[in-house]
Design a protein around this motif. Sequence first.
Motif, PDB file in Angstrom:
ATOM      1  N   TYR A 165       0.839  -1.197   0.000  1.00 51.39           N
ATOM      2  CA  TYR A 165       0.000   0.000   0.000  1.00 51.39           C
ATOM      3  C   TYR A 165       0.872   1.244   0.000  1.00 51.39           C
ATOM      4  O   TYR A 165       1.970   1.249   0.550  1.00 51.39           O
ATOM      5  CB  TYR A 165      -0.896   0.021   1.239  1.00 51.39           C
ATOM      6  CG  TYR A 165      -1.855  -1.139   1.293  1.00 51.39           C
ATOM      7  CD1 TYR A 165      -3.144  -1.021   0.802  1.00 51.39           C
ATOM      8  CD2 TYR A 165      -1.468  -2.364   1.838  1.00 51.39           C
ATOM      9  CE1 TYR A 165      -4.026  -2.087   0.850  1.00 51.39           C
ATOM     10  CE2 TYR A 165      -2.341  -3.441   1.885  1.00 51.39           C
ATOM     11  CZ  TYR A 165      -3.615  -3.296   1.391  1.00 51.39           C
ATOM     12  OH  TYR A 165      -4.482  -4.345   1.425  1.00 51.39           O
ATOM     13  N   GLU A 166       0.340   2.314  -0.572  1.00 48.79           N
ATOM     14  CA  GLU A 166       1.006   3.602  -0.548  1.00 48.79           C
ATOM     15  C   GLU A 166       0.480   4.401   0.641  1.00 48.79           C
ATOM     16  O   GLU A 166      -0.727   4.435   0.887  1.00 48.79           O
ATOM     17  CB  GLU A 166       0.724   4.372  -1.844  1.00 48.79           C
ATOM     18  CG  GLU A 166       1.273   3.696  -3.082  1.00 48.79           C
ATOM     19  CD  GLU A 166       2.784   3.665  -3.112  1.00 48.79           C
ATOM     20  OE1 GLU A 166       3.408   4.720  -2.923  1.00 48.79           O
ATOM     21  OE2 GLU A 166       3.351   2.573  -3.330  1.00 48.79           O
ATOM     22  N   GLY A 167       1.376   5.027   1.365  1.00 49.80           N
ATOM     23  CA  GLY A 167       0.999   5.906   2.463  1.00 49.80           C
ATOM     24  C   GLY A 167       0.009   5.311   3.438  1.00 49.80           C
ATOM     25  O   GLY A 167       0.159   4.189   3.904  1.00 49.80           O
ATOM     26  N   GLU A 168      -1.025   6.070   3.727  1.00 44.48           N
ATOM     27  CA  GLU A 168      -2.029   5.701   4.726  1.00 44.48           C
ATOM     28  C   GLU A 168      -3.169   4.857   4.162  1.00 44.48           C
ATOM     29  O   GLU A 168      -4.126   4.559   4.878  1.00 44.48           O
ATOM     30  CB  GLU A 168      -2.604   6.973   5.348  1.00 44.48           C
ATOM     31  CG  GLU A 168      -1.579   7.851   6.052  1.00 44.48           C
ATOM     32  CD  GLU A 168      -1.077   7.219   7.334  1.00 44.48           C
ATOM     33  OE1 GLU A 168      -1.914   6.761   8.131  1.00 44.48           O
ATOM     34  OE2 GLU A 168       0.142   7.179   7.523  1.00 44.48           O
ATOM     35  N   PHE A 169      -3.104   4.470   2.911  1.00 51.98           N
ATOM     36  CA  PHE A 169      -4.215   3.737   2.305  1.00 51.98           C
ATOM     37  C   PHE A 169      -4.517   2.404   2.983  1.00 51.98           C
ATOM     38  O   PHE A 169      -5.640   1.939   2.949  1.00 51.98           O
ATOM     39  CB  PHE A 169      -3.974   3.511   0.803  1.00 51.98           C
ATOM     40  CG  PHE A 169      -4.206   4.734  -0.026  1.00 51.98           C
ATOM     41  CD1 PHE A 169      -5.487   5.243  -0.195  1.00 51.98           C
ATOM     42  CD2 PHE A 169      -3.155   5.387  -0.640  1.00 51.98           C
ATOM     43  CE1 PHE A 169      -5.720   6.368  -0.956  1.00 51.98           C
ATOM     44  CE2 PHE A 169      -3.369   6.515  -1.414  1.00 51.98           C
ATOM     45  CZ  PHE A 169      -4.655   7.012  -1.568  1.00 51.98           C
ATOM     46  N   GLU A 170      -3.528   1.776   3.595  1.00 51.50           N
ATOM     47  CA  GLU A 170      -3.736   0.470   4.216  1.00 51.50           C
ATOM     48  C   GLU A 170      -4.778   0.525   5.337  1.00 51.50           C
ATOM     49  O   GLU A 170      -5.436  -0.472   5.641  1.00 51.50           O
ATOM     50  CB  GLU A 170      -2.418  -0.088   4.743  1.00 51.50           C
ATOM     51  CG  GLU A 170      -2.507  -1.519   5.184  1.00 51.50           C
ATOM     52  CD  GLU A 170      -1.147  -2.142   5.460  1.00 51.50           C
ATOM     53  OE1 GLU A 170      -1.116  -3.363   5.642  1.00 51.50           O
ATOM     54  OE2 GLU A 170      -0.139  -1.423   5.500  1.00 51.50           O
ATOM     55  N   LYS A 171      -4.985   1.691   5.932  1.00 50.14           N
ATOM     56  CA  LYS A 171      -5.943   1.817   7.022  1.00 50.14           C
ATOM     57  C   LYS A 171      -7.395   1.749   6.555  1.00 50.14           C
ATOM     58  O   LYS A 171      -8.266   1.348   7.310  1.00 50.14           O
ATOM     59  CB  LYS A 171      -5.722   3.138   7.762  1.00 50.14           C
ATOM     60  CG  LYS A 171      -4.403   3.194   8.506  1.00 50.14           C
ATOM     61  CD  LYS A 171      -4.221   4.526   9.171  1.00 50.14           C
ATOM     62  CE  LYS A 171      -2.880   4.584   9.888  1.00 50.14           C
ATOM     63  NZ  LYS A 171      -2.634   5.908  10.469  1.00 50.14           N
ATOM     64  N   GLU A 172      -7.657   2.165   5.306  1.00 54.91           N
ATOM     65  CA  GLU A 172      -9.033   2.258   4.835  1.00 54.91           C
ATOM     66  C   GLU A 172      -9.354   1.375   3.634  1.00 54.91           C
ATOM     67  O   GLU A 172     -10.513   1.303   3.212  1.00 54.91           O
ATOM     68  CB  GLU A 172      -9.351   3.712   4.489  1.00 54.91           C
ATOM     69  CG  GLU A 172      -9.260   4.639   5.690  1.00 54.91           C
ATOM     70  CD  GLU A 172      -9.587   6.077   5.331  1.00 54.91           C
ATOM     71  OE1 GLU A 172     -10.162   6.327   4.259  1.00 54.91           O
ATOM     72  OE2 GLU A 172      -9.268   6.955   6.135  1.00 54.91           O
ATOM     73  N   TYR A 173      -8.352   0.728   3.070  1.00 53.38           N
ATOM     74  CA  TYR A 173      -8.538  -0.091   1.870  1.00 53.38           C
ATOM     75  C   TYR A 173      -7.885  -1.453   2.073  1.00 53.38           C
ATOM     76  O   TYR A 173      -6.918  -1.583   2.810  1.00 53.38           O
ATOM     77  CB  TYR A 173      -7.886   0.578   0.659  1.00 53.38           C
ATOM     78  CG  TYR A 173      -8.494   1.905   0.296  1.00 53.38           C
ATOM     79  CD1 TYR A 173      -9.469   1.996  -0.689  1.00 53.38           C
ATOM     80  CD2 TYR A 173      -8.104   3.076   0.941  1.00 53.38           C
ATOM     81  CE1 TYR A 173     -10.030   3.212  -1.024  1.00 53.38           C
ATOM     82  CE2 TYR A 173      -8.654   4.300   0.606  1.00 53.38           C
ATOM     83  CZ  TYR A 173      -9.620   4.360  -0.374  1.00 53.38           C
ATOM     84  OH  TYR A 173     -10.176   5.562  -0.708  1.00 53.38           O
ATOM     85  N   HIS A 211     -14.175   9.075   0.426  1.00 54.94           N
ATOM     86  CA  HIS A 211     -13.876   7.992  -0.507  1.00 54.94           C
ATOM     87  C   HIS A 211     -14.490   8.218  -1.886  1.00 54.94           C
ATOM     88  O   HIS A 211     -14.263   7.422  -2.795  1.00 54.94           O
ATOM     89  CB  HIS A 211     -14.380   6.656   0.050  1.00 54.94           C
ATOM     90  CG  HIS A 211     -13.653   6.220   1.274  1.00 54.94           C
ATOM     91  ND1 HIS A 211     -14.304   6.019   2.474  1.00 54.94           N
ATOM     92  CD2 HIS A 211     -12.350   5.964   1.508  1.00 54.94           C
ATOM     93  CE1 HIS A 211     -13.424   5.644   3.389  1.00 54.94           C
ATOM     94  NE2 HIS A 211     -12.231   5.614   2.825  1.00 54.94           N
TER      95      HIS A 211
END
Length: 117
Positions: A77-85, A106
């Motif tokens: 994942y790029e940046g903070e995307f792992e928290k919501e995707y 979103h």
Amino acid sequence: MSSPTQTFGFLFIWFSYQVNAANFRQSSPLIVEENSDVEITCSHDDSSLIIMLWYQHKRDTNSMTLIGYGYENSQSYEGEFEKEYKLTRKNIVEGALKILKTNPSHSAVYFCAASTQ
């Protein structure tokens, strides 16, 4: 009054090569309720494309943002995307992007792509 003369030169080079194109299928557009989990699926027909990438294009921007990418068994994942995707792969030609607990931030168009490297 005389106008300046401009000279333009053109260089034309012809490259001959074969282009192979993969056919992609992605989920239809969705309108969803806030706080729901949504899954967008993607598949293609080229088993040499081992990496699947997911992009987000938000309204009023001229660019797409990479959410993440992955192979059949590992996702990045790029940046903070792992928290919501969440990215998943069913196999080498099928994958999905899951948006967890949707909210107005979103709202976007989501694209999948694939690559050999």
